[in-house]
Scaffold this motif. Sequence first.
Motif, PDB file in Angstrom:
ATOM      1  N   GLY A 584       0.752  -1.123   0.038  1.00 27.27           N
ATOM      2  CA  GLY A 584       0.042   0.053   0.017  1.00 27.27           C
ATOM      3  C   GLY A 584       0.788   1.340   0.008  1.00 27.27           C
ATOM      4  O   GLY A 584       0.510   2.264  -0.414  1.00 27.27           O
ATOM      5  N   THR A 585       1.912   1.133   0.536  1.00 27.64           N
ATOM      6  CA  THR A 585       3.017   2.269   0.681  1.00 27.64           C
ATOM      7  C   THR A 585       3.397   2.887  -0.893  1.00 27.64           C
ATOM      8  O   THR A 585       3.302   3.851  -1.014  1.00 27.64           O
ATOM      9  CB  THR A 585       4.105   2.091   1.453  1.00 27.64           C
ATOM     10  OG1 THR A 585       3.958   1.764   2.741  1.00 27.64           O
ATOM     11  CG2 THR A 585       5.030   3.269   1.501  1.00 27.64           C
ATOM     12  N   TYR A 654      -8.108  10.350  -4.640  1.00 33.41           N
ATOM     13  CA  TYR A 654      -7.451   9.066  -3.916  1.00 33.41           C
ATOM     14  C   TYR A 654      -6.755   9.550  -2.669  1.00 33.41           C
ATOM     15  O   TYR A 654      -6.375  10.695  -2.344  1.00 33.41           O
ATOM     16  CB  TYR A 654      -6.361   8.395  -4.700  1.00 33.41           C
ATOM     17  CG  TYR A 654      -7.042   7.836  -6.087  1.00 33.41           C
ATOM     18  CD1 TYR A 654      -7.756   6.698  -6.019  1.00 33.41           C
ATOM     19  CD2 TYR A 654      -6.964   8.572  -7.325  1.00 33.41           C
ATOM     20  CE1 TYR A 654      -8.181   6.107  -7.156  1.00 33.41           C
ATOM     21  CE2 TYR A 654      -7.671   8.182  -8.490  1.00 33.41           C
ATOM     22  CZ  TYR A 654      -8.094   6.939  -8.255  1.00 33.41           C
ATOM     23  OH  TYR A 654      -8.692   6.348  -9.621  1.00 33.41           O
ATOM     24  N   SER A 656      -4.164   7.681   0.328  1.00 34.35           N
ATOM     25  CA  SER A 656      -3.364   6.433   1.142  1.00 34.35           C
ATOM     26  C   SER A 656      -3.424   7.073   2.512  1.00 34.35           C
ATOM     27  O   SER A 656      -3.018   8.113   3.082  1.00 34.35           O
ATOM     28  CB  SER A 656      -2.308   6.375   0.503  1.00 34.35           C
ATOM     29  OG  SER A 656      -2.298   5.635  -0.661  1.00 34.35           O
ATOM     30  N   TRP A 658      -2.087   5.487   6.325  1.00 38.26           N
ATOM     31  CA  TRP A 658      -1.219   4.655   7.148  1.00 38.26           C
ATOM     32  C   TRP A 658      -1.543   4.793   8.634  1.00 38.26           C
ATOM     33  O   TRP A 658      -1.343   5.848   9.137  1.00 38.26           O
ATOM     34  CB  TRP A 658       0.073   4.677   6.795  1.00 38.26           C
ATOM     35  CG  TRP A 658       0.611   4.677   5.471  1.00 38.26           C
ATOM     36  CD1 TRP A 658       1.083   3.563   4.937  1.00 38.26           C
ATOM     37  CD2 TRP A 658       0.529   5.521   4.415  1.00 38.26           C
ATOM     38  NE1 TRP A 658       1.558   3.568   3.625  1.00 38.26           N
ATOM     39  CE2 TRP A 658       1.298   4.899   3.259  1.00 38.26           C
ATOM     40  CE3 TRP A 658       0.487   6.893   4.100  1.00 38.26           C
ATOM     41  CZ2 TRP A 658       1.475   5.496   2.115  1.00 38.26           C
ATOM     42  CZ3 TRP A 658       0.601   7.585   2.966  1.00 38.26           C
ATOM     43  CH2 TRP A 658       1.132   7.021   2.039  1.00 38.26           C
ATOM     44  N   VAL A 713      -3.146   0.144   6.592  1.00 34.37           N
ATOM     45  CA  VAL A 713      -2.915   0.852   5.513  1.00 34.37           C
ATOM     46  C   VAL A 713      -4.414   0.759   4.603  1.00 34.37           C
ATOM     47  O   VAL A 713      -4.861  -0.230   4.800  1.00 34.37           O
ATOM     48  CB  VAL A 713      -1.848   0.749   4.723  1.00 34.37           C
ATOM     49  CG1 VAL A 713      -1.975  -0.826   3.929  1.00 34.37           C
ATOM     50  CG2 VAL A 713      -1.792   1.722   3.547  1.00 34.37           C
ATOM     51  N   LEU A 715      -6.116   2.290   0.969  1.00 29.93           N
ATOM     52  CA  LEU A 715      -6.086   3.025  -0.344  1.00 29.93           C
ATOM     53  C   LEU A 715      -7.475   3.382  -0.581  1.00 29.93           C
ATOM     54  O   LEU A 715      -8.375   2.339  -0.929  1.00 29.93           O
ATOM     55  CB  LEU A 715      -5.517   2.690  -1.332  1.00 29.93           C
ATOM     56  CG  LEU A 715      -5.596   3.340  -2.867  1.00 29.93           C
ATOM     57  CD1 LEU A 715      -4.885   4.690  -2.595  1.00 29.93           C
ATOM     58  CD2 LEU A 715      -4.849   2.600  -4.010  1.00 29.93           C
TER      59      LEU A 715
END
Length: 722
Positions: A584-585, A654, A656, A658, A713, A715
């Motif tokens: 995911g990073t 979008y 992301s 964490w 995580v 997304l």
Amino acid sequence: MTQEHDNGARHYRWGHSGLAVDFDFGGIGGVSGVGGTGGPSGAAWAAGAGGDSPRLLRVARPGDPEPKDEDAEVRAALPLVDVVPAGEGTGFSGPRFTGTALGPRLRYRAHDATYNDGWHRLTVELHDSASELMVFAEYASPDGVPVLRSRVRLRNDGSAPVTLRSVSSLLLGALPSPDDLLVFRARNDWLAECRWYAEPQRAAVPDIGRDVHEHDSRAAVRLAGRGSWPTDGHLAMGALSHRTDERSWLWQIESAASWSWEAGEAGGHTYLTLGGPNSDEHGWREVLESGEEFSSEWVALALGTCFDGALAALTTYRRLVRRPHSDHERLPVIFNDYMNTLMGDPTTEKLLPLIDAAASAGAEYFCIDAGWYDDSAGWWDSVGAWLPSSGRFPGGGLGAVLDRIRSRGMVPGLWLEPEVVGVRSAVARELPDEAFLRHEGGARVTEQGRHQLDLTHPAARAHLDRTVDRIVGEWDVGYLKLDYNITTSVPRLLSHTRAWLSWLSSVLDRHPSLVIENCASGGMRMDGASLAVAQLQSTSDQQDLLRYPPIAAAAPTAVPPEQGAVWAYPQPEFSDDEINFTLGTALLGRVHLSGHLDRMSAGQLSLVRDAVATYKSIRADLREGVAFWPLGLPGWTDEWVALGMRVPDTGVTYLSVWRRGGEAAERTLPLPHLAGRDGVRVEVLHPSASAGTAEWDGESGALRVVLPVAPGVLLVRVASGG
């Protein structure tokens, strides 16, 4: 348009719908033309000598607040250009290259404004009668984008040589008072890149009581990058942001060599000077013989209503100035065998199962990293010939391994460190001393058992041309990871780095489908000049999956997302949460896949396949996306990190998110650009099966994210129809 003022000065506004730049060309007297805003036909003036030195008064977006006291802004303006030749210094004592003795002597000669290929360009011609230097301040701006690009070109029209010690690429005064500004910098260290921090400008530039002393403070925020790792220590960037209305000025210095910038106080206002190497910081000098020219490094200044807005403008600019390439459109997934995997020890036995597993996971390029050219682990100081190892690849040699990559539908790639030659290499003896960077006494630069090529010399260039034409032309390799693991600083470094970038361009001219990754122990050469030529940029060599998120989240400040290579290195010993975390990073950058995929269970490999498939489903949006940070720019130890990516004109965002630790399992991410919109839809894209959730709160205009397990995580795609 032009404006005549009572003092006889000629004011000139240049720009377009996204940018307005105001100049004072000084008391120039006889004018033979008419000024304008730089429209399709351009404009040119010519004038006699006399008057004051021209000045850049203001760089703004149309609609920005007008100065409350225009005369004060004029008084705070500085000369258009500052140049320090040998034998002359500054107009006051202090370690800086502003307030020079030569700058105020420059007189306006002419200017020329043109428009072509979507770019507005302006050249202002200046002259110093004492040194007979002709100075050309060159500006450019893409139509509709609030970014000013600038450099200075000098020509020696005198009969005697002139030695340059410093040349400013952009000098801008009359910015808001230090009382009103925050100054941003970005620490950029090995394995810890892109760490932005801010402080009040006044903390570094104290109010010394100008009314009493009748002098400005000599204090300033000064920052410099030194040597051939130009972003070792700090990014070649910075920003000022208004503490009340958040207006921001964000800049980059486009140099693969050394650079410096300074923000201080003049006349109660902030000034900013940006440039490349200088004599005091870097030992640089340039001798101009009669008739010779020198151009400073390009710099770019982006404006925005906030830091994120200025970064969006700079991202658009970066996409416009870089070399066009199909890689920026396709964004293929790259597998590289190095990170946490083979670590520079490739063999046929190790590579073949990795190749099959990478293809099965969905990789489209496979890069064999360091070690392919030597029979031992002690190759560090013997590199330079770039011929395949005779022992690592039995049963067909390296060519058979490259064929295996192609047979699995992937493009083969190789790691290369072209600028260095090991002291034990035969190439170190075959090439003349002049083909290497040398110290002033003539000794070759030697760092960690390696010499440094000087690409201004034809023998060095010919050696690398033969190398690349063999690897790409004869071996049909389509990807080169060009690494650089030493750093040096010598007076000829600027000439070498310019020749290096010219050489890279010539390679791509001969091999237009070749993809080049720029790497220097990760992000130690993450500068605008290199990004304009190379297709990808390594963001870090960080091997810890928990420490990579703040690097990946902040990387879009330095590099557009479609160029920022982020490692994803799942391992068979990882838990499913850890596999999903490292994958995911990378999903809002360029996926650089690694890890022992060949040793994974079917279930683990399916997690990798799912993540790669998700990336492929969104990558067309990433090439247009602009970054923002709903939780602010990430801190190195933050437990929660978030990166947003807006896709212009689509209503798609979008995110992301964490969670690296801590007790809190929930965070709220404000998304003000979606507040009040109807039909907001939220979809978790990664992981494909997750206990984490994301829900839209229309009342507050925020996304509520729950990640019950750390590391975790998500997304998320957030779409709005109105």
